[in-house]
Design a protein around this motif. Structure first.
Motif, PDB file in Angstrom:
ATOM      1  N   LEU A   1      48.753  44.578  40.390  1.00  0.00           N
ATOM      2  CA  LEU A   1      48.699  43.780  38.989  1.00  0.00           C
ATOM      3  C   LEU A   1      48.984  42.298  39.625  1.00  0.00           C
ATOM      4  N   ALA A   2      48.174  41.509  38.869  1.00  0.00           N
ATOM      5  CA  ALA A   2      48.309  40.048  39.145  1.00  0.00           C
ATOM      6  C   ALA A   2      49.872  39.577  38.692  1.00  0.00           C
ATOM      7  N   ALA A   3      50.624  38.756  39.402  1.00  0.00           N
ATOM      8  CA  ALA A   3      51.992  38.599  38.844  1.00  0.00           C
ATOM      9  C   ALA A   3      51.857  37.644  37.298  1.00  0.00           C
ATOM     10  N   THR A   4      50.878  36.994  37.278  1.00  0.00           N
ATOM     11  CA  THR A   4      50.810  36.276  35.783  1.00  0.00           C
ATOM     12  C   THR A   4      49.370  36.522  35.488  1.00  0.00           C
ATOM     13  N   PRO A   5      49.059  36.611  34.165  1.00  0.00           N
ATOM     14  CA  PRO A   5      47.744  36.606  33.551  1.00  0.00           C
ATOM     15  C   PRO A   5      46.833  35.523  34.041  1.00  0.00           C
ATOM     16  N   GLY A   6      45.583  35.939  34.442  1.00  0.00           N
ATOM     17  CA  GLY A   6      44.640  35.020  35.062  1.00  0.00           C
ATOM     18  C   GLY A   6      45.119  34.464  36.356  1.00  0.00           C
ATOM     19  N   GLY A   7      46.346  34.902  36.795  1.00  0.00           N
ATOM     20  CA  GLY A   7      46.524  34.220  38.281  1.00  0.00           C
ATOM     21  C   GLY A   7      45.917  34.961  39.508  1.00  0.00           C
ATOM     22  N   GLY A   8      45.878  34.550  40.702  1.00  0.00           N
ATOM     23  CA  GLY A   8      45.524  35.331  41.783  1.00  0.00           C
ATOM     24  C   GLY A   8      45.986  36.340  42.210  1.00  0.00           C
TER      25      GLY A   8
END
Length: 209
Positions: free
Chosen positions: A161-168
């Motif tokens: 999972l990406a660390a933040t929504p929309g993050g790489g």
């Protein structure tokens, strides 16, 4: 460390999506313990459109006591079984004491090593699955004087999972968790809190190996 990227025939490695290239770059930046020798390996081309892979050996006192690999898969169209567009596939094998093979809790403990390693490195994930296998080898006849041996094999896959929504996607923590799994499985003590981990060896082994 150079991480080899593979794509299905006809797509070309240069055609890999930017998000995959960025994720592979984070694999390259992962920090592993000095007991781990890590290098690139050919990635499977039939499981997903894009893939990158690493293999590793754990060496203690000049002896290889564990081995493993981790593969990053990417399908831009998504995969229902993955619940996402990326998937980590990991394998770890370690030599263990022969008397441990009969421990009824060994498989559960082996799986816990993986989940705890992911948690300790902050590697968010979902849809995890896998197996833990124990193998015992005993010799007979002309080989009866050889000591028995035992191995533990852990195979797992999960959706990072990406660390933040929309993050790489940062795959580094997942690679580092895999490295910790390898070291725990071979019986190396954990690195104490506050101690900086020196990077493991990267690149190609010498021709003598």
């Amino acid at each position: 460390m150079v991480v080899r990227q593979e794509s299905r025939p006809g797509s070309g490695a240069d055609a890999s999506p930017p998000e995959f290239q960025e994720a592979v770059a984070t694999m390259r930046d992962a920090t592993l313990r000095p007991e781990i020798f890590c290098e690139e390996m050919p990635a499977p081309q039939r499981i997903a459109p894009y893939a990158a892979a690493l293999s590793a050996d754990v060496t203690v006192d000049g002896t290889d006591v564990g081995t493993g690999r981790i593969i990053l898969l990417h399908d831009p169209a998504g995969n229902d079984a993955w619940d996402g567009t990326f998937r980590c596939v990991a394998y770890a094998r370690a030599e263990i004491e022969l008397d441990m093979i009969t421990d009824p809790l060994l498989a559960d403990v082996g799986w816990t090593w993986l989940t705890e390693a992911l948690a300790s490195h902050g590697a968010g994930y979902t849809a995890v699955s896998g197996t833990v296998t124990r193998v015992a080898t005993e010799s007979f006849g002309g080989m009866s004087d050889e000591e028995g041996a035992a191995q533990l094999e852990i195979r797992a896959s999960w959706t990072p999972l990406a660390a933040t929504p929309g993050g790489g996607l940062d795959v580094g923590p997942h690679v580092e968790a895999w490295g910790e799994l390898l070291c725990t499985a071979v019986g190396l003590p954990p690195v104490p809190d506050g101690v900086t981990v020196m990077p493991g060896r990267r690149g190609q082994r010498g021709s003598g190996r």
